[in-house]
Design an enzyme around this catalytic site. Sequence first.
Site, PDB file in Angstrom:
ATOM      1  N   LYS A  22       0.834  -1.213   0.000  1.00 51.38           N
ATOM      2  CA  LYS A  22       0.000   0.000   0.000  1.00 51.38           C
ATOM      3  C   LYS A  22       0.861   1.252   0.000  1.00 51.38           C
ATOM      4  CE  LYS A  22      -1.992   1.939   4.063  1.00 51.38           C
ATOM      5  NZ  LYS A  22      -1.632   3.342   3.948  1.00 51.38           N
ATOM      6  N   ASN A  23       1.849   1.265   0.871  1.00 53.50           N
ATOM      7  CA  ASN A  23       2.626   2.493   1.031  1.00 53.50           C
ATOM      8  C   ASN A  23       3.553   2.769  -0.139  1.00 53.50           C
ATOM      9  OD1 ASN A  23       1.342   2.951   3.375  1.00 53.50           O
ATOM     10  ND2 ASN A  23       3.088   2.530   4.725  1.00 53.50           N
ATOM     11  N   ARG A  94      -4.306  10.753   3.484  1.00 53.33           N
ATOM     12  CA  ARG A  94      -3.200  11.689   3.644  1.00 53.33           C
ATOM     13  C   ARG A  94      -2.159  11.494   2.534  1.00 53.33           C
ATOM     14  NH1 ARG A  94       0.243  14.622   7.158  1.00 53.33           N
ATOM     15  NH2 ARG A  94       2.336  13.834   6.955  1.00 53.33           N
ATOM     16  N   ASP A 118      -4.873  21.571   8.083  1.00 49.10           N
ATOM     17  CA  ASP A 118      -3.656  22.042   8.760  1.00 49.10           C
ATOM     18  C   ASP A 118      -3.190  23.370   8.180  1.00 49.10           C
ATOM     19  OD1 ASP A 118      -3.716  19.599   9.862  1.00 49.10           O
ATOM     20  OD2 ASP A 118      -1.979  18.786   8.824  1.00 49.10           O
ATOM     21  N   ASP A 307       4.346   0.967  11.780  1.00 52.68           N
ATOM     22  CA  ASP A 307       3.145   0.321  11.251  1.00 52.68           C
ATOM     23  C   ASP A 307       2.965  -1.119  11.742  1.00 52.68           C
ATOM     24  OD1 ASP A 307       2.470   2.606   9.944  1.00 52.68           O
ATOM     25  OD2 ASP A 307       2.979   1.902   7.938  1.00 52.68           O
TER      26      ASP A 307
HETATM   27  C1  UD1 Z   1       4.195   6.964   5.788  1.00 52.31           C
HETATM   28  C2  UD1 Z   1       3.298   5.760   5.721  1.00 52.31           C
HETATM   29  C3  UD1 Z   1       2.821   5.360   7.109  1.00 52.31           C
HETATM   30  C4  UD1 Z   1       4.018   5.142   8.016  1.00 52.31           C
HETATM   31  C5  UD1 Z   1       4.914   6.368   7.991  1.00 52.31           C
HETATM   32  C6  UD1 Z   1       6.183   6.177   8.787  1.00 52.31           C
HETATM   33  C7  UD1 Z   1       2.239   5.975   3.591  1.00 52.31           C
HETATM   34  C8  UD1 Z   1       0.988   6.167   2.840  1.00 52.31           C
HETATM   35  N1  UD1 Z   1       2.156   6.066   4.897  1.00 52.31           N
HETATM   36  O1  UD1 Z   1       3.420   8.052   6.281  1.00 52.31           O
HETATM   37  O2  UD1 Z   1       2.060   4.158   7.007  1.00 52.31           O
HETATM   38  O3  UD1 Z   1       3.557   4.928   9.326  1.00 52.31           O
HETATM   39  O4  UD1 Z   1       5.296   6.681   6.649  1.00 52.31           O
HETATM   40  O5  UD1 Z   1       6.857   5.046   8.374  1.00 52.31           O
HETATM   41  O6  UD1 Z   1       3.278   5.692   3.032  1.00 52.31           O
HETATM   42  N2  UD1 Z   1       6.092  14.981   9.803  1.00 52.31           N
HETATM   43  C9  UD1 Z   1       6.270  16.316  10.059  1.00 52.31           C
HETATM   44  N3  UD1 Z   1       6.346  17.188   9.004  1.00 52.31           N
HETATM   45  C10 UD1 Z   1       6.269  16.783   7.707  1.00 52.31           C
HETATM   46  C11 UD1 Z   1       6.090  15.408   7.450  1.00 52.31           C
HETATM   47  C12 UD1 Z   1       6.006  14.519   8.525  1.00 52.31           C
HETATM   48  O7  UD1 Z   1       6.364  16.721  11.193  1.00 52.31           O
HETATM   49  O8  UD1 Z   1       6.361  17.623   6.806  1.00 52.31           O
HETATM   50  C13 UD1 Z   1       6.005  14.032  10.939  1.00 52.31           C
HETATM   51  C14 UD1 Z   1       4.678  13.297  10.998  1.00 52.31           C
HETATM   52  O9  UD1 Z   1       3.708  14.054  11.699  1.00 52.31           O
HETATM   53  C15 UD1 Z   1       5.082  12.028  11.745  1.00 52.31           C
HETATM   54  C16 UD1 Z   1       6.507  11.780  11.254  1.00 52.31           C
HETATM   55  O10 UD1 Z   1       6.976  13.025  10.738  1.00 52.31           O
HETATM   56  O11 UD1 Z   1       5.100  12.269  13.124  1.00 52.31           O
HETATM   57  C17 UD1 Z   1       6.639  10.698  10.197  1.00 52.31           C
HETATM   58  O12 UD1 Z   1       5.852  11.038   9.106  1.00 52.31           O
HETATM   59  P1  UD1 Z   1       6.161  10.536   7.625  1.00 52.31           P
HETATM   60  O13 UD1 Z   1       7.403   9.717   7.595  1.00 52.31           O
HETATM   61  O14 UD1 Z   1       6.069  11.707   6.728  1.00 52.31           O
HETATM   62  O15 UD1 Z   1       4.943   9.575   7.382  1.00 52.31           O
HETATM   63  P2  UD1 Z   1       3.953   9.543   6.161  1.00 52.31           P
HETATM   64  O16 UD1 Z   1       4.695   9.714   4.892  1.00 52.31           O
HETATM   65  O17 UD1 Z   1       2.793  10.437   6.433  1.00 52.31           O
END
Ligand code: UD1
Length: 423
Positions: A22-23, A94, A118, A307
């Site tokens: 999925k990711n 998201r 946001d 995850d």
């Molecule tokens: C992706 C995965 C999710 C997984 C996560 C971490 C997908 C669709 N989802 O989510 O299943 O749990 O990676 O492995 O691929 N953050 C910030 N600022 C930003 C971006 C992120 O503060 O600009 C924070 C987020 O709030 C979170 C952390 O960084 O606390 C990790 O987020 P991120 O690695 O970006 O996860 P996703 O890409 O949303």
Amino acid sequence: MERFLVTGGSRLAGEVGVPGAKNSVLKLMAASLLAHGRTTLRAVPDILDVEVMADVLRALGAAVDRDLTRESLSIDVPARPGAAADSDIVRRIRASVVVLGPLVARCGEARVALPGGDAIGARALDMHVNGLTKLGAVVDVEAGTLVARSSGRLQGASIWLDFPSVGATENLMMAGALAKGTTVIDNAAREPEIADLCAMLTAMGAKLDGAGTSTLVIDGVDELRPTVHDTVADRIVAGTFAIGALMTGGDVLIRGGRADHLDIVLDKLTTAGATVDVRGDGFRVVADRPPRSIDVVTLPYPGFPTDLLPQTIALEAVSEGVSLITENVFDSRFVFCRELLKLGADLRTDGHHVVVRRTDRLVGAPVVASDVRAGAGLVLAGLVADGTTDVSEVHHIDRGYAGFVEQLRDLGANVRREPPAAR
Ligand code: UD1
């Protein structure tokens, strides 16, 4: 909303196939926007989020056709895709924010509704926004929509991420692929799904170096071409079945599972008492004694994946000893613990830590799946609980697990999908 009724007591045994991740696939779908013409993705999982992402692409003018029997998806992207992703659809996942980078790079403008409204600079998307700004885009919020504009071509730049964010790394590497000059992303995420996206972009003609490391170097090109790409196997689905095998004293061959993407997880499961046999076509997890507790700390890849945290907490609830679990990636993972307590788990949370002690018996109860992984964790807990666990809001599980009920039943579990409970 439908629910799953899970009756405990069965042992998982047999073979299970692992679908595409999925990711990964959601980002591969976004990457198709970088080229005019027909991209074909294979090993596409039959999950709800793929449907939602297909609708996002359709709203941008792409023709998306799914062939379920072949597990493939063809995406025909017009010469000039639209700039605005439909807000109602986008708010459902998201991950749809990753269309921002490809669209602004290719069309000079992208509009994506903010998940939950946001503000810029708020934690959730700051790295996406700051990175695109470094590449020369002007990013604003207009009426709850994130708008990125670029008057000419994006310009390559050096970007340091505060945290190896998966989504920000993906957005920025896709934008950098069509920027003028060289983009360097430092402290980049290293997840296998990032490497998968790099492989697809390379096949499309992008010049990328450092896939799977924390420094990505991208030499922008004028144009990319469509391609055919196989989605990497879902390590989280594979890990979920591995944990399920250990919890139930089972013996499961996880066909197509990439043990090399689960190094730390399989090492932990071995410490907990499983025997893991890595084979050419996947790996087999055998549990012939009750699990022992393990301590787990989640971190970006190659650390223990967040995850798999709910599934691991469910495992710890029935493991001999005391376990300390630390969540470092997301704030809200422990919502799941409230539901597990309803089954009689012995656990206490404190900030981003949870201490889990073995309980003599979990007992089935009505519980709510608050997200895709929490849902999977509750189903696993139900497999070892006395009586029947009634898991509601299972659309969350359908977002990420293709045919979960059928796969578990094939392994001998007593699980069925039911219409919503009458009120
Ligand atoms: C992706 C995965 C999710 C997984 C996560 C971490 C997908 C669709 N989802 O989510 O299943 O749990 O990676 O492995 O691929 N953050 C910030 N600022 C930003 C971006 C992120 O503060 O600009 C924070 C987020 O709030 C979170 C952390 O960084 O606390 C990790 O987020 P991120 O690695 O970006 O996860 P996703 O890409 O949303």
